[in-house]
Design an enzyme around this catalytic site. Structure first.
Site, PDB file in Angstrom:
ATOM      1  CG  ASP A 106      -2.025  -1.035   1.110  1.00 19.41           C
ATOM      2  OD1 ASP A 106      -2.184  -1.607   0.008  1.00 19.41           O
ATOM      3  OD2 ASP A 106      -2.711  -1.285   2.116  1.00 19.41           O
ATOM      4  N   GLY A 107       1.968   1.250   0.722  1.00 18.09           N
ATOM      5  CA  GLY A 107       2.815   2.439   0.793  1.00 18.09           C
ATOM      6  C   GLY A 107       3.420   2.795  -0.554  1.00 18.09           C
ATOM      7  CG  LEU A 158     -31.123  -9.647 -24.798  1.00 19.86           C
ATOM      8  CD1 LEU A 158     -30.248 -10.498 -23.892  1.00 19.86           C
ATOM      9  CD2 LEU A 158     -30.730  -9.858 -26.247  1.00 19.86           C
ATOM     10  CE  LYS A 170     -31.151 -10.572 -19.079  1.00 22.85           C
ATOM     11  NZ  LYS A 170     -31.303  -9.726 -17.888  1.00 22.85           N
ATOM     12  CE  LYS A 177     -24.946 -10.984 -26.197  1.00 21.14           C
ATOM     13  NZ  LYS A 177     -23.940  -9.947 -25.885  1.00 21.14           N
ATOM     14  CE  LYS A 236     -34.468 -13.123 -16.953  1.00 18.28           C
ATOM     15  NZ  LYS A 236     -35.504 -12.082 -17.006  1.00 18.28           N
ATOM     16  CB  CYS A 290     -65.583   1.668 -12.803  1.00 15.80           C
ATOM     17  SG  CYS A 290     -63.979   2.467 -12.509  1.00 15.80           S
TER      18      CYS A 290
END
Length: 696
Positions: free
Chosen positions: A44-45, A94, A129, A302, A326, A420
């Site tokens: 890190d230094g 898609l 995905k 694809k 899916k 309604c």
């Protein structure tokens, strides 16, 4: 003394520029080792010393700050608002496959469209995905110059300052990259980083994010990029938009190129050659899903051959050459507290279950659709029941099963209303339909609000600052009664003052709305047609209508003739490839009603509606021509031929009339060829069509 060891105050501008280039490359290299490969070479230094030297040189020579400066990784001061970015190549969505049969049909459609033998292998690249936020990154001469959200697919938001803070996104490409390349991919957050973020927010007394996707989306859309930098976002690259030179060859090879030039690409990708291989791959990824450390909701498939992708093209807003397979919807059990009725923009009365909140697939669900009266009766869903719910496609919550063995004694059956609940008008159920509809039309406040919500939605007019919450406010305050009223606000100081006084509004928000409205006065015809909310007329059909009629005046006058019973106008509408009888009837019903015409005219009087330009740019022999295909083509399928004609600017019709310009005949051409001869319409053989279309 070497430049890198020279004190910053001793550097001249030329030496400083060279040192900044060296530091940018070196720090980017170590960022990649640390953030992507988990293989740091510096402690890190040592790393911090490189960054401090870079910062000191930039402070002394601010004019020399590079576009790939490491300083961008820590964010910049807040901006007032995101700018708009128009995608040169639209970012489309898609279609979904939910099971093995859908995958088999996906491959079958490809073969049919390309006129391939039914058993011919097609290589398909498959990859997880990612459930994140789509993003487009534009690189010029190897440098990142812009990052943008997907937005509505055509226009997104400029989030350049924010994407620069994501370590997975290179500021400068390495190796041999195209001089112009727009890389597309998904921004996401890993589960461990998500937990750290939510713990920090809890400690600070802030609300927590529901899931990693929401956290990633919220982090990317911060006006202060320093906030984005404080949250550890990730990025997987998976595609491209604009590129010069063009991308060719195999999609799988393109992903390998992306890795070589500095991007992270999902390592679980695989190329398959059959439906069974794709289904097996989907199953394997599903097994690994919960151990990946990040959210996925399926597998993307694809066509691997980019030349075939170009031939397949697009239908509506989705490519023919790709699909999302899916995962099955996740389920949970909960209790139904109440069943209420929602009235939609077309008057449909939809029952909704109010549920005891439960987490399904990482999202808290408190409501679920019950679809219609038949659905409730078929499943015998009652208030008080314990039910199984799922998110269909991991998106829409729905009740799928009643746990009858756990039904309480006081469970109450639901009586579906025949009036309604919003306006009291009779609610009728047309013969042959499952849906009951309110007959109140625009006098029904629910329909008015839902129609206006549809009108301002992203896919329609996409008016920034107006959404589901704001539209009812404007209606309840008497500021808006029809679409045109929204644009009239700009010219009415009194109403703007009223708006400013409403809860959640202020002068600055009103100014932004005025700006957004003025920007949306110039709009495409397809968005106007879709925004009207005509039943059955979705985005794809709106584009078909806009493309065929070309202008607002052309479409309006044709629809008025249809409404008046003009047989020729009716035949022309019905003959548009893709426009079916239900859409024809819905358009006729809309334009028979004088009130609808008045609403349309009032709206378009506030707008500058763009005429439609068809074709891929430039004149072709088929620009603006109406063509009809008949018979069997030998070199390509009918679907591919129609798609190619449309890209050349043609209108494809289903039958021959005196307005037809060309009839293209294949083998065994029948009555259409005969009618063309009778009407004196030009007839082309398949070979002549291919030559004129430049497809030989």
């Amino acid at each position: 003394m070497s430049v890198e060891r020279c004190k910053v105050e001793d550097l001249d501008p030329q030496e400083a520029a060279g040192e900044l280039e060296r530091l940018a490359r070196l720090i980017a290299h170590h960022d990649r080792l640390y953030h992507q490969l988990d293989a740091p070479e510096l402690d890190d230094g040592e790393y911090d010393a490189l960054r401090r030297r870079n910062d000191a040189i930039e402070e002394r020579f601010p004019d020399l700050v590079r576009p790939d400066s490491p300083a961008f990784r820590i964010g910049a001061a807040p901006v007032e608002a995101f700018g708009k970015v128009t995608h040169s190549v639209p970012m489309l969505s898609l279609d979904n496959a939910m099971n093995a049969g859908d995958v088999e049909e996906f491959l079958a459609r490809i073969r049919r469209f390309l006129n391939m033998p039914v058993d011919m292998p097609v290589d398909i690249a498959a990859e997880p995905k990612i459930d994140g936020l789509s993003c487009a990154l534009r690189y010029e001469d190897g440098f990142l110059v812009r990052g943008a959200t997907r937005g509505d697919g055509t226009t997104g938001e400029d989030i350049t300052a924010n994407v620069r803070t994501i370590f997975d996104i290179p500021q400068r490409l390495t190796g041999e990259a195209p001089s112009l390349l727009e890389v597309r991919g998904e921004i996401f957050m890993r589960h461990d980083d998500f937990r750290v973020l939510n713990r920090r927010r809890e400690d600070e007394g802030e609300s927590v994010f529901a899931n990693p996707r929401n956290a990633a989306a919220g982090s990317v859309r911060q006006l202060d990029s320093r906030v984005t930098a404080s949250r550890r976002l990730r990025f997987f690259a998976y595609g491209w938009g604009e590129a010069d030179p063009a991308i060719d060859g195999k999609y799988s090879d393109f992903l390998t190129l992306l890795e070589r030039i500095g991007f992270r690409v999902n390592p679980l990708r695989h190329v398959c050659s059959s439906a069974q291989e794709l289904v097996d791959y989907h199953g394997e990824i599903g097994v690994q899903r919960h151990a990946l450390g990040y959210d996925i909701d399926g597998v993307v498939l694809k066509v691997d051959d980019i030349a075939l992708q170009r031939r397949l093209g697009f239908v509506g807003r989705a490519p023919r050459w790709a699909i999302a397979h899916k995962f099955p919807a996740e389920r949970a059990q909960t209790r139904v507290h109440e069943i209420c009725i929602q009235v939609g923009r077309t008057g449909a009365l939809t029952p909704v279950a109010e549920l005891e909140p439960v987490t399904v697939g990482g999202v808290v669900v408190a409501r679920a659709t019950l679809h219609n009266q038949d659905y409730i009766e078929e499943k015998d869903i009652r208030v008080g029941d314990l039910v199984a719910i799922q998110r269909a496609g991991d998106v829409i919550p729905q009740v799928v099963e009643v746990l009858l063995d756990q039904r309480p004694d006081d469970a109450m059956a639901f009586a579906f209303p025949d009036h309604c609940p919003e306006c009291g008008s009779l609610a009728i159920r047309p013969e042959g339909e499952a849906v009951r509809r309110c007959t109140g039309g625009l006098v029904c406040p629910a329909q008015l609000i839902e129609r206006l919500r549809h009108f301002v939605s992203r896919e329609a007019f996409d008016i920034e600052g107006l959404g589901r919450k704001q539209v009812p406010q404007l209606v309840d305050a008497g500021l808006v009664r029809e679409p045109a009223d929204i644009f009239r606000l700009v010219r009415d100081p009194d109403k703007l003052a009223q708006l400013e006084a409403l809860d959640g509004w202020a002068a600055r928000k009103v100014q932004k709305l005025v700006k957004a409205l003025n920007e949306r006065r110039h709009i495409g015809l397809d968005r106007v047609i879709y925004g009207l909310g005509i039943r059955f007329v979705g985005e794809t059909n709106a584009r078909l209508l806009a493309r065929h009629y070309g202008s607002l005046d052309g479409w309006r006058s044709a629809m008025l003739r249809v409404a008046a019973g003009d047989g020729e106008a009716h035949a022309e509408l019905a003959d548009i490839d893709g426009i079916g009888p239900r859409i024809v009837e819905a358009l006729r019903e809309f334009f028979v009603e004088e009130r609808n015409i008045a609403v349309l005219d009032a709206l378009t009087g506030e707008l500058d509606v763009e005429a439609v330009t068809v074709g891929g740019g430039g004149e072709t022999p088929f620009s603006g021509k109406t063509v009809v295909f008949t018979g069997s083509l030998g070199t390509m399928s009918r679907a591919e031929a129609k798609a190619r004609a449309e890209t050349l600017g043609a209108k494809v019709a289903g039958s021959v009339s005196k307005k037809t310009d060309y009839v293209i005949i294949g083998a065994e051409a029948g009555s259409k060829a005969k009618k063309a001869a009778e009407l004196g319409v030009a007839v082309l053989s398949e070979a002549e069509w291919l030559e004129m279309a430049g497809a030989t």
